[in-house]
Structures are given as structure tokens and as C-alpha cells.
Design a protein around this motif. Structure first.
Motif, mmCIF file in Angstrom:
data_model
loop_
_atom_site.group_PDB
_atom_site.id
_atom_site.type_symbol
_atom_site.label_atom_id
_atom_site.label_comp_id
_atom_site.label_asym_id
_atom_site.label_seq_id
_atom_site.Cartn_x
_atom_site.Cartn_y
_atom_site.Cartn_z
ATOM 1 N N GLU A 179 7.643 -1.244 -11.868
ATOM 2 C CA GLU A 179 6.283 -1.084 -12.357
ATOM 3 C C GLU A 179 5.441 -2.336 -12.132
ATOM 4 O O GLU A 179 4.231 -2.270 -11.980
ATOM 5 C CB GLU A 179 6.304 -0.721 -13.842
ATOM 6 N N THR A 180 6.103 -3.479 -12.127
ATOM 7 C CA THR A 180 5.381 -4.747 -12.003
ATOM 8 C C THR A 180 5.517 -5.373 -10.621
ATOM 9 O O THR A 180 5.024 -6.466 -10.380
ATOM 10 C CB THR A 180 5.910 -5.742 -13.047
ATOM 11 N N LEU A 181 6.173 -4.665 -9.714
ATOM 12 C CA LEU A 181 6.402 -5.202 -8.375
ATOM 13 C C LEU A 181 5.077 -5.420 -7.648
ATOM 14 O O LEU A 181 4.265 -4.506 -7.518
ATOM 15 C CB LEU A 181 7.280 -4.233 -7.573
ATOM 16 N N SER A 182 4.871 -6.623 -7.209
ATOM 17 C CA SER A 182 3.637 -6.958 -6.497
ATOM 18 C C SER A 182 3.902 -6.974 -4.995
ATOM 19 O O SER A 182 4.746 -7.735 -4.508
ATOM 20 C CB SER A 182 3.127 -8.328 -6.960
ATOM 21 N N LEU A 183 3.188 -6.122 -4.273
ATOM 22 C CA LEU A 183 3.385 -6.006 -2.830
ATOM 23 C C LEU A 183 2.124 -6.449 -2.109
ATOM 24 O O LEU A 183 1.027 -5.917 -2.352
ATOM 25 C CB LEU A 183 3.719 -4.562 -2.452
ATOM 26 N N ALA A 184 2.240 -7.410 -1.214
ATOM 27 C CA ALA A 184 1.110 -7.850 -0.407
ATOM 28 C C ALA A 184 0.845 -6.837 0.702
ATOM 29 O O ALA A 184 1.781 -6.298 1.299
ATOM 30 C CB ALA A 184 1.386 -9.224 0.182
ATOM 31 N N GLN A 185 -0.408 -6.584 0.984
ATOM 32 C CA GLN A 185 -0.767 -5.578 1.984
ATOM 33 C C GLN A 185 -0.279 -5.926 3.379
ATOM 34 O O GLN A 185 -0.032 -5.046 4.197
ATOM 35 C CB GLN A 185 -2.291 -5.403 2.001
ATOM 36 N N SER A 237 3.174 2.550 -3.067
ATOM 37 C CA SER A 237 2.566 2.512 -4.393
ATOM 38 C C SER A 237 3.630 2.147 -5.411
ATOM 39 O O SER A 237 4.791 2.549 -5.274
ATOM 40 C CB SER A 237 1.960 3.872 -4.748
ATOM 41 N N PRO A 238 3.251 1.381 -6.472
ATOM 42 C CA PRO A 238 4.229 1.048 -7.517
ATOM 43 C C PRO A 238 4.857 2.308 -8.100
ATOM 44 O O PRO A 238 4.212 3.344 -8.219
ATOM 45 C CB PRO A 238 3.381 0.312 -8.558
ATOM 46 N N LYS A 282 11.243 -3.345 -13.281
ATOM 47 C CA LYS A 282 10.816 -4.220 -12.182
ATOM 48 C C LYS A 282 9.911 -3.463 -11.204
ATOM 49 O O LYS A 282 9.006 -4.050 -10.599
ATOM 50 C CB LYS A 282 12.063 -4.729 -11.454
#
Length: 537
Positions: A110-116, A196-197, A108
Motif C-alpha cells: 500500500e505504501t510502495l513508492s514507484l518512480a515513473q 498501481s499500488p 508494504k
């Protein structure tokens, strides 16, 4: 149990636990010595099993609710570790109205998407948010500057059988303390744009994300922001890193700066001889310039001993006149040759040979203005572990009377950390910094608080004051000078206390009884009437 019943229970516990101390404080209160009584009561009351419950009730009354929030609230997302108890964590997030994701497996990350533009709140499984936590975090995040990437809060432990306990009321950001005790990870909001991921093999992603955000703070010249409220109820939290690692020795004259050790004295050969034996037997690779200031000794045996010292490697400077610690040291510095200055009382007893090496090593750091040692009474109890401003209306030694082997307040007495001040009974600093400030203020602080005032002026220049427990000495406090019990000494002490209060805006509130503390390394929820970091009741 209502607040009145809790208050009664706390006093009953204190009376049963320490009847002699409690009754002594009660007598002081009856006879009008209310400040002394309150300083006696504060640590006694805080030991009660009911103290934290009473503290919570008092906090509810004293703190206004967070009702006015900025219009543009930031996005906050909680990330919860998978594991036992994660359901409780998720439930607390739902109650607070914050989106939460469960990190169920390493992939999870590696694919975690974080909005700036969002903030991340990592939670370990079982940890819960306090009521109103997201409201407070939202306000703090909305008001955070561009260089603030970490916002951390206080926490306590939660147990199924006994409820909330052991609150950790934390200091404002203290990078030196954090090196030895991670009091941020798992109870902090992190700016997503700094993260960072992570790879799937990252063992502790909460710690790694926190480290990334802290590194971004440092890189941008900012520092973490502290919310001085308990916003997290935790199952476990990081413990202090003890025992401490050893400090690399200054092992050559090339590495070691020259030091002037300055020791004021008047008579008291029994103390001076012990002090000087320790200093002269201290191995130090650099040049050691030892200066004894003889402030009017007239005891024949002491004069003979001073003559012996002057024939050896010690410079004895005769400086008669009324005792003025600040002026005596200022004049001695004018004749000192060391790059570093070590101010040392004549009632200090050296027990470890590397004390000066350790203090010199720390004093050389660019950000450090002065460094002080841990001082113990001859009984082995702590006499000095840094200075907290505001305690008792002026300033006082932290953790006084505690055994070094006790936990105390999260082992703070055992950890190097930045503090507001240290005592000049044993203090090392660069001579250039001392000279730049004009030395001790001999007019306002002839005897008391000259060291506190000097340290606060150093902090005003952007320098840190470091407490270093790895250098530990014995201090026979005020044995040679006395305790200001005569009328003249008491009057001088009062003048110098008022001078400190006026110059640094610390001291008593308008009612004349409740001291204020604005020390950033203390906490407003801790009592300004206790040197032991007791809850404010």
C-alpha cells in the motif's frame, strides 16, 4: 568437466539410451546423408543428463558478452517476496548491482513508492538472477519503445543437489499460449509507470503487477519483448493450465457460419469412405457444403461410391489431370458456398463429433487467419501439432511422434497457441481471406508447402495462425498419395523446398548443413534439426 568431455558424455548417453537409432544415424552420416543423420541425432542427444551442461558451454562460446551499453541506463529495482530462500535472491541482486527491496508484509504494497521512470523486477523468494541478467535487462529497457511495458526472459530450475536443470527456452510473445500457460510472471521486467499500488489483501502481488503491465501493453497497442537468454534460476514456476476449458458450442444456425468442406481424392475407397462417414455424421448447426474433388478416379468401386455421394448431400466435382493439391482446391473454392472453408485430406478419420464446431468457433475470431487441428497417427502418436519453419531446412510438424499423454516440451502440444503455420490436411479459414490472397500458390507449391506458404502470407497481413488441440483427428499421412520416393516426386519436393526457402528466407546456412530457424514461436537455442523442441547441441 570440459566441453570435449561433456560432448563425449552426451554421445555416450545417447548410444546407451537408444543404440539402434544412434547407430542408424551414424550410418547415414558415413554414407553422406548428413542432414538426415543430424535430425536423427538431435532429439537423442538432447535427452542426455549432460545435455543442458553442454548447451550452457556452447552458449558461452557462441554469445558475445554485453559490453556496450547505452549511456542513459534505466533505473531497475528488484522486489523480492518474503519467504524461504529470499536471502539467495537478495545475494544474486547484490552481485548484479541492482537495488532490491524485500516485501515482508502485505502493508508494504500500500505504501510502495514507484518512480515513473524506473523498471520493477519482481522475484519470488529463492529465485536468483543469472550472471549478467541486469546488464541484458538494462540494454533491453533502454531500447524499449513507448508501448513496451514488459520484458521477459528465459529461465531454468535450480536445485541444491543437482544444480541447474529443465531450461524453459520460450517463444516470442504468444498471447494465445499465455492464456493457457503463464510463462512470463516471475521472470520479467515491468515498467513502473504502468503499475498501481495494491491493497494489503492482494494474495499474489507478483501476478497482479505482471497483469497490470501486460494490460498496459495491450491498451497501448504494444506487446511484451522477449530476451532469448536464461536470466533467471527459479525454484518453481507456473505450470500449464490443464485440462483445457471446453469451447462454447455454436449451437444455432444463427451463430454458426456456413462451411464448405473440401476433400480431394483419387480412388482409395477404403480411406474416402471412412473420411466421409465422419464428415457426414458430424453435427453442425450451420449449413454444411461438402465437396469431394475426384482427381481422376478409375476404380469401379470408388466410382460407384462417388455416385452414391452425389445422390445424397455431397457435391462431387470431377477434376482430372496431374495431381496438384493447390490447384484442385483453388478450383473447388470457386464453387464453394460456405463463409468458412475447411480443407480436409481424404485420409482423415473423424473420432470426435465436435471437431468442426471447435475449429469454426476459432476461425471466426477477427485476429485469426487460419486454424488447424491436432492430428494423430493411427498409432495414437502425434503427427501434427502446428508447423515450425526452419526445421530441417524448410518447415516441419511440431512434436511429431510424441504421445499426447507425455509432457513433451512444457506440454506445448496440448495447448492452443499461435504458430507460424498449420497443415491443410485439416485447416479452417474464412473464404474471404483465402480469396483475398489468391488462394494456394499452385505454380510454386503444387503438392508440398502450399499450406505453409498460405499461412505465412496470412501472417504477413497481420493475421494469426492458431493451433487448436481440442479438435483432434486421425491422419493416415500420405497413404493415398505416397511419399515421393520416386525420382520425379523427389525432384518436385526439392523444387518446392527451394521455393519456400527463397520466398521466406528460411533454410540452410552457407555450409549447406545447419538449417536456420527464424520462427518467432520457436527459439534460437532449440535445435533446427528436431521437431521435438530439443536443445541445440
Amino acid at each position: 568437466m570440459n566441453r570435449a568431455a561433456l560432448r563425449l558424455a552426451v554421445h555416450a548417453d545417447a548410444l546407451l539410451d537408444s543404440p539402434a537409432e544412434y547407430l542408424r544415424a551414424l550410418w547415414w552420416w558415413i554414407t553422406g546423408k548428413k542432414l538426415r543423420a543430424r535430425m536423427q541425432w538431435a532429439p537423442l542427444l538432447a535427452r542426455s543428463p549432460s545435455a543442458y551442461r553442454l548447451w550452457q558451454e556452447l552458449e558461452k562460446r557462441a554469445e558475445p558478452s554485453v559490453s556496450s551499453r547505452p549511456l542513459n541506463l534505466p533505473k531497475i529495482r528488484a522486489l523480492i517476496c518474503d519467504g524461504d530462500g529470499f536471502e539467495a535472491s537478495l545475494t544474486s541482486c547484490e552481485r548484479e548491482g541492482v537495488r532490491a527491496d524485500i516485501i515482508r508484509n502485505a502493508e508494504k504494497l500500500e505504501t510502495l513508492s514507484l518512480a515513473q521512470d524506473e523498471w520493477i523486477l519482481p522475484l519470488r523468494a529463492g529465485d536468483q538472477l543469472a550472471a549478467g541478467a541486469i546488464a541484458r535487462y538494462s540494454v533491453a529497457a533502454a531500447c524499449a519503445g513507448d508501448t513496451t511495458h514488459v520484458i521477459y526472459a528465459d529461465d531454468d530450475l535450480i536445485r541444491e543437489t543437482s544444480g541447474r536443470q529443465k531450461p524453459h527456452l520460450k517463444p516470442d510473445w504468444n498471447s494465445e499460449l499465455f492464456r493457457h500457460h503463464d510463462y512470463v510472471c516471475g521472470s520479467a521486467l515491468l515498467r513502473a509507470g504502468t503499475l498501481s499500488p495494491l491493497s494489503s489483501d492482494q494474495a499474489d502481488w507478483v501476478e497482479e503487477f505482471t497483469a497490470q503491465a501486460l494490460a498496459a501493453c495491450v491498451a497501448d497497442g504494444g506487446e511484451p519483448q522477449h530476451i532469448a537468454h536464461v536470466l533467471h534460476h527459479r525454484c518453481e514456476r507456473p505450470a500449464p493450465r490443464l485440462p483445457l476449458p471446453s469451447i462454447a458450442a455454436l449451437d444455432s444456425s444463427k451463430d454458426a457460419p456456413s462451411i464448405s468442406v473440401i476433400v480431394p481424392t483419387r480412388n482409395r475407397l477404403d480411406l474416402l469412405s471412412v473420411c466421409m462417414e465422419g464428415v457426414l455424421n458430424t453435427p453442425y448447426p450451420g449449413d454444411l457444403d461438402v465437396i469431394v474433388i475426384d482427381n481422376g478416379s478409375d476404380d469401379p468401386s470408388t466410382l460407384d461410391y462417388l455416385e452414391e455421394l452425389s445422390e445424397a448431400s455431397v457435391r462431387v466435382l470431377r477434376d482430372d489431370g496431374p495431381f496438384n493439391f493447390a490447384a484442385l482446391n483453388n478450383r473447388a473454392v470457386e464453387q464453394a458456398t460456405g463463409d468458412l472453408l475447411c480443407f480436409l485430406n481424404n485420409d482423415i478419420e473423424v473420432k470426435q463429433t465436435d471437431w468442426l464446431n471447435i475449429l469454426a468457433h476459432q476461425a471466426l475470431r477477427n485476429e485469426v487467419g487460419a486454424v488447424g487441428a491436432r492430428l494423430l497417427y493411427p498409432s495414437g502418436l502425434i503427427q501434427h501439432a502446428g508447423v515450425v519453419t526452419g526445421i530441417g531446412g524448410a518447415a516441419a510438424h511440431a512434436h511429431r511422434g510424441l504421445s499426447p499423454d507425455e509432457e513433451g516440451y512444457f506440454h506445448r502440444h496440448s495447448l492452443p497457441q499461435f504458430v507460424s503455420a498449420v497443415t491443410a490436411a485439416c485447416m479452417v479459414m474464412k473464404r474471404e481471406n483465402f480469396k483475398a490472397l489468391g488462394g494456394f500458390d499452385a505454380d510454386r507449391f503444387a503438392v508440398s508447402f502450399n499450406d505453409v506458404d498460405l499461412c505465412l502470407r496470412l501472417r504477413d497481413q497481420g493475421l494469426q495462425i492458431l493451433y487448436e488441440p481440442r479438435a483432434t483427428l486421425i491422419h493416415h499421412e500420405s497413404v493415398s498419395r505416397g511419399l515421393d520416393r520416386d525420382r520425379e516426386g523427389a525432384a518436385r519436393q526439392t523444387r518446392e523446398t527451394h521455393a519456400l526457402q527463397r520466398r521466406w528466407s528460411i533454410g540452410l546456412a552457407s555450409d549447406g548443413e545447419k538449417p536456420k530457424s527464424a520462427d518467432p514461436f520457436h527459439h534460437p537455442g532449440l535445435s533446427p534439426l528436431s521437431e521435438r523442441f530439443a536443445l541445440r547441441l
